[in-house]
Structures are given as structure tokens and as C-alpha cells.
Enzyme design. Sequence first.
Site, PDB file in Angstrom:
ATOM      1  N   ARG A   1       0.759  -1.309   0.103  1.00  9.73           N
ATOM      2  CA  ARG A   1       0.039   0.056   0.170  1.00  9.73           C
ATOM      3  C   ARG A   1       0.764   1.307  -0.155  1.00  9.73           C
ATOM      4  NH1 ARG A   1      -3.413  -2.140   5.172  1.00  9.73           N
ATOM      5  NH2 ARG A   1      -1.619  -3.490   5.228  1.00  9.73           N
TER       6      ARG A   1
ATOM      7  N   ASN B   1      37.415  41.426   4.321  1.00 12.14           N
ATOM      8  CA  ASN B   1      36.221  41.595   3.626  1.00 12.14           C
ATOM      9  C   ASN B   1      36.155  41.374   2.160  1.00 12.14           C
ATOM     10  OD1 ASN B   1      33.322  43.010   3.981  1.00 12.14           O
ATOM     11  ND2 ASN B   1      34.101  43.801   1.946  1.00 12.14           N
TER      12      ASN B   1
HETATM   13  C1  UD1 Z   1      -1.825  -6.624  11.905  1.00 17.27           C
HETATM   14  C2  UD1 Z   1      -2.754  -7.461  12.510  1.00 17.27           C
HETATM   15  C3  UD1 Z   1      -3.860  -6.558  13.026  1.00 17.27           C
HETATM   16  C4  UD1 Z   1      -3.593  -5.427  13.807  1.00 17.27           C
HETATM   17  C5  UD1 Z   1      -2.525  -4.624  12.926  1.00 17.27           C
HETATM   18  C6  UD1 Z   1      -1.767  -3.743  13.725  1.00 17.27           C
HETATM   19  C7  UD1 Z   1      -2.611  -9.949  12.182  1.00 17.27           C
HETATM   20  C8  UD1 Z   1      -3.268 -11.030  11.219  1.00 17.27           C
HETATM   21  N1  UD1 Z   1      -3.217  -8.760  12.003  1.00 17.27           N
HETATM   22  O1  UD1 Z   1      -2.585  -6.252  10.572  1.00 17.27           O
HETATM   23  O2  UD1 Z   1      -4.784  -7.731  14.072  1.00 17.27           O
HETATM   24  O3  UD1 Z   1      -4.471  -4.551  14.233  1.00 17.27           O
HETATM   25  O4  UD1 Z   1      -1.385  -5.349  12.631  1.00 17.27           O
HETATM   26  O5  UD1 Z   1      -1.034  -2.590  13.054  1.00 17.27           O
HETATM   27  O6  UD1 Z   1      -1.313 -10.057  12.809  1.00 17.27           O
HETATM   28  N2  UD1 Z   1       4.772  -9.030   8.484  1.00 17.27           N
HETATM   29  C9  UD1 Z   1       5.652 -10.127   8.048  1.00 17.27           C
HETATM   30  N3  UD1 Z   1       5.446 -11.506   7.485  1.00 17.27           N
HETATM   31  C10 UD1 Z   1       4.250 -11.337   6.756  1.00 17.27           C
HETATM   32  C11 UD1 Z   1       3.069 -10.664   7.024  1.00 17.27           C
HETATM   33  C12 UD1 Z   1       3.497  -9.485   7.905  1.00 17.27           C
HETATM   34  O7  UD1 Z   1       6.764  -9.993   8.582  1.00 17.27           O
HETATM   35  O8  UD1 Z   1       3.894 -12.581   6.369  1.00 17.27           O
HETATM   36  C13 UD1 Z   1       5.068  -7.889   9.227  1.00 17.27           C
HETATM   37  C14 UD1 Z   1       4.997  -6.654   8.235  1.00 17.27           C
HETATM   38  O9  UD1 Z   1       5.887  -6.146   7.701  1.00 17.27           O
HETATM   39  C15 UD1 Z   1       4.585  -5.811   9.403  1.00 17.27           C
HETATM   40  C16 UD1 Z   1       3.427  -6.506  10.361  1.00 17.27           C
HETATM   41  O10 UD1 Z   1       4.076  -7.920  10.173  1.00 17.27           O
HETATM   42  O11 UD1 Z   1       5.265  -4.998   9.770  1.00 17.27           O
HETATM   43  C17 UD1 Z   1       2.159  -6.513  10.214  1.00 17.27           C
HETATM   44  O12 UD1 Z   1       1.568  -6.823   9.036  1.00 17.27           O
HETATM   45  P1  UD1 Z   1       0.623  -6.050   8.291  1.00 17.27           P
HETATM   46  O13 UD1 Z   1       0.346  -6.814   6.790  1.00 17.27           O
HETATM   47  O14 UD1 Z   1       1.024  -4.629   8.207  1.00 17.27           O
HETATM   48  O15 UD1 Z   1      -0.660  -6.443   9.174  1.00 17.27           O
HETATM   49  P2  UD1 Z   1      -1.902  -5.482   9.328  1.00 17.27           P
HETATM   50  O16 UD1 Z   1      -2.612  -5.746   8.231  1.00 17.27           O
HETATM   51  O17 UD1 Z   1      -1.745  -4.315   9.633  1.00 17.27           O
HETATM   52 CA    CA Z   2       0.199  -2.871   9.598  1.00 18.41          CA
END
Ligand code: UD1
Ligand code: CA
Length: 483
Positions: A15, A379
Site C-alpha cells: 500500500r 572583507n
Molecule cells: C496486523 C494484525 C492486526 C493489527 C495490525 C496492527 C495480524 C493478522 N493482523 O494487521 O490485527 O490490528 O497489524 O497494525 O497479525 N509481516 C511479516 N510477514 C508477513 C506478514 C506481515 O513480517 O508474512 C509484518 C509486516 O511487515 C508488518 C507486520 O508484520 O510489519 C504487520 O503486518 P501487516 O500486513 O501490516 O498487518 P496488518 O494488516 O496491519
Molecule cells: Ca500494519
Amino acid sequence: MATVVVVLAAGAGTRMKSNLAKVLHPIAGQPILNHVLTAANSLNADHTVVVVGHQREAVLDYLLKQHPTVITAVQENQNGTGDATSVGLAALATAGVTLAPADTVVVLAGDIPLIRPETLQPLAKLSHDAVVITSIFADPTGYGRIIRSGEFVTAIVEEKDAIDGQREILEINSGIYAIKHEHLVNHLANLSTNNAAAEKYLTDVIEAIADGGGKVLAALADADDVMGVNDKEQLAQANGLLSDRIAQYWLQQGVTMIDPSSTWIDATVTLAPDVLLYPNVYLEGSTTIAAGATIGPDTVLHDCTVGPSATVISSRCIGAQIAAGASVGPFSYLRPDAQLAENAKVGAFVEVKKSRIGKGSKVPHLSYVGDAEIGEETNIGAATVFVNYDGVNKHKTVVGNHVRIGSDNMLVAPVEIGDGAYTAAGSVITENVPPGAMAVARGRQRNILGWVLQKRAGSKSAAAAETHPQSDIFPPSTNSEEA
Ligand code: UD1
Ligand code: CA
């Protein structure tokens, strides 16, 4: 009992629509990931592991340079936060870290830049099976919702998977948890991908703990502290919120700001009391400003040192050192290694690079000073250029004390101007000038008498000249000649 921190930073950050890894986007001059690691440091964990994946080269490179003690883990496929946590724990094991069942694993996302040490404190001593940091959001869209039974969390439902009624819940999951190691061991392996994202959710571990009779405490935090950055709008918002916090801090320390909302101060900047900041000022990097200095309006200082009572107005300065009482601007450009000694002045439309300007010396107008050493109380006349580049190499110019360089000079380096010397306006100085000498290096003036009357007869200029007596138009003069 041991505590380890697992930072999840492998996500694609789709995003953000950026070539830069999400967690490396700067906020207040530091990557998002740095803010998270700095806050996590306050937990004094035994080990910290960062899980990387998407754009891993850049993230690993950054960690190696700035956080060399952190253990890194690579998640090959982004199968969700649950999978990422497993990958992090596996890397700890590979690094020789063995965890006891009752040890604490703190998991936090790498995309929550406003997190503060105080917000993480409920995770420091784990008195339950798990603690989830939650918050009440006016607009919880996109976050996981907290399902409670009294003070305990029984489940976390992702927005995508929420059913009617759950979407109206305003309490959200921050993505920050402390979980007893044994629960992760028991439940991570059994996570299903039977959900809207077809991923392994770490949030399902929380539900599994509760289902198994465990107690998961919710610890409420301020909404700002736990906001996640998933797109550029949230990045701008987080940047603004952190900037407000930093401005508030410095106001409390005695810095005066005319308009804190247009004053952008990196987290790495140091200011003294009674620094006065006008609007639209950017203080970046390792910039340090001493008491009584006045900065702005419309000024950028990056990695600069500004001494007591110095002033910098409407200027851009990078890697410059500006000593006590010195004045810069308006409209000056100081580049790396511009050094202004006490009470030196650099004025309007002047550029300075890798040069030292001595005590009380002035370059007031329209000049370029490069690779120069200028003494004290000297200067430099308006529109002087230190001609430092021969097209291949850079050369140095040395100007002594109490020198007067005339306006519109070219000082062709390498060249030296001795103490107390003068140069005539419009000179092109290609040879050294001895102390106390006056150097004149320009074409002599010729007056071609009566030229306009002859060559522009009948013009308004000719008519204007003709209002004067003949003796004014053709005066007897040694360096004049007739047309
Ligand atoms: C996640 C939470 C959600 C919470 C939100 C808070 C889950 C399923 N959901 O959603 O409940 O409200 O964070 O910000 O956990 N990441 C990895 N590997 C992956 C997927 C993600 O390292 O396979 C890392 C991302 O880089 C990120 C973090 O985990 O730093 C959260 O992942 P993101 O995809 O942003 O989750 P949200 O949809 O925000
Ligand atoms: Ca997030």
C-alpha cells in the site's frame, strides 16, 4: 527469566506504492524501523530478532550498519504474521538461543513508529499467559478487533474476517504482544490459513491461548502510539504526530518557536534553551544549536553546528559549522565543511563550500567561496568568485587577515592574498598578492570622446549629451581619445 523481542518487518508494504522498503521510510529523520527498535530497547531484552523478507537487501544492510547486535531472520514467503513469528523464533534457535517455556516473547510490528518505551512497559513483566496492547480508535478500519470477556481477550478478528457487529468494535489490536514461549510453541505450528487473507495469523494464537483456558490481558494504549503505517497518508500523519511530540519536548526545554506546526525537528537534533525558531524551519540529522541562536524563517539546517547567538535567516546549510555570533543569510547556501569562525558573516546569495571564514570576516553579497582559507577581519567584495576548479582538479585560495578584496573579483586558485593586501574592483587575480600590496588586474578604461554624437547622431542619448558644454563632452584627459 529471559525476554526476547521479535520485530516483524517482512511484509510487502504494497500500500506504500514505493520502491523503498516500508520500514525504511524516514519519520523525523530516522527509518520507521529505527523508532520501533529504539522503543523496544527499553525492554532490555536478552535478544532482538528482526524478520525481513520483502526488499530484504536494503533492510538487512540498514540493520547491519545501524543495529549490528540484532539477529536477523529471512521469511522467504510472506505467509502472515504467525508464520513470520515462527521464522523469528527459528532464527533465535539457529543463533544458539534456547528459550524456556515460561520465557517471554515480545512480538511487535516494524511499522509502528510512534511507539514509546512507556507504552511497552505492560509487556516487561509477564504475569499472565499473554498481554496484548490495545487501543480505542475512532476509526478502527483495517485493524484487528479485540473480542473481550471482561478484562481478558478471547479473540482478535481481522477486519476482512469480521462479521456484522464485530466491525463496530472500536478496540483494536496494536500488533504488539508479550506471549509466553510455551504458547507460541504449542500454537504457531497449528495455525491454519483458513481466513480471508489465506495467511497464518499471529492473532489466532491469542484465541488459541484463550480457548485453552489461558489468560490474555489487554493493556490499553494511546491511539497515536500504536498507529500503523501502511500507506503514504499514514506516513504523513505519523510524521506530523512525531513532529508535534518533538516540538513539545523542545518547548518544554526552553526553546522558543513562533509556529511549532511549521517547525520540523529530527529526533537526532539537539537544541539549547533560548534558541529562537521562526516558522518554516527544518532541523535535520546531527544538527546542534547553542543558546540564543536565531534560526529562520525558511531555513534548512542538516548536520550543522550553530554557536551561541548566531543567526541563520532564509538559508540552506548542510554540514556547516557556524560559530558564536556568526550571521548567515538571507539566501545563503552553506555546503559541507563551510566553517564560519566567531562573528563571521555570509550574506545574501553567497555559496560557501569547504572553506574557513575567519573571525569577524565578511562575505556579504553575491559570491562563491570554495576551497578557501580566509583570515580574520577580512572583507570579500560583492560578486567575488573563488575560481577553484580548473575543469579537472580543485585548488585552494588563501586570503590573509584584514584583506580588502574589491567587488567583482575572480580569485583564480591556487593563489594567495597576503595580510593587509587590497585588490581593485573587477580584478582577475591569477598571481599571489604580497602583504600590503594593491593588486589591479583588469583592462584599463578608455573614453572615446564624442562617440555618441558621431555614431548615434539624432538619438535621445546624443540630445542628452548635447545639453552639456563642449568642454564636458571633450574634456582634456590623459586616458581619453577622440572617436
Ligand atoms: C496486523 C494484525 C492486526 C493489527 C495490525 C496492527 C495480524 C493478522 N493482523 O494487521 O490485527 O490490528 O497489524 O497494525 O497479525 N509481516 C511479516 N510477514 C508477513 C506478514 C506481515 O513480517 O508474512 C509484518 C509486516 O511487515 C508488518 C507486520 O508484520 O510489519 C504487520 O503486518 P501487516 O500486513 O501490516 O498487518 P496488518 O494488516 O496491519
Ligand atoms: Ca500494519
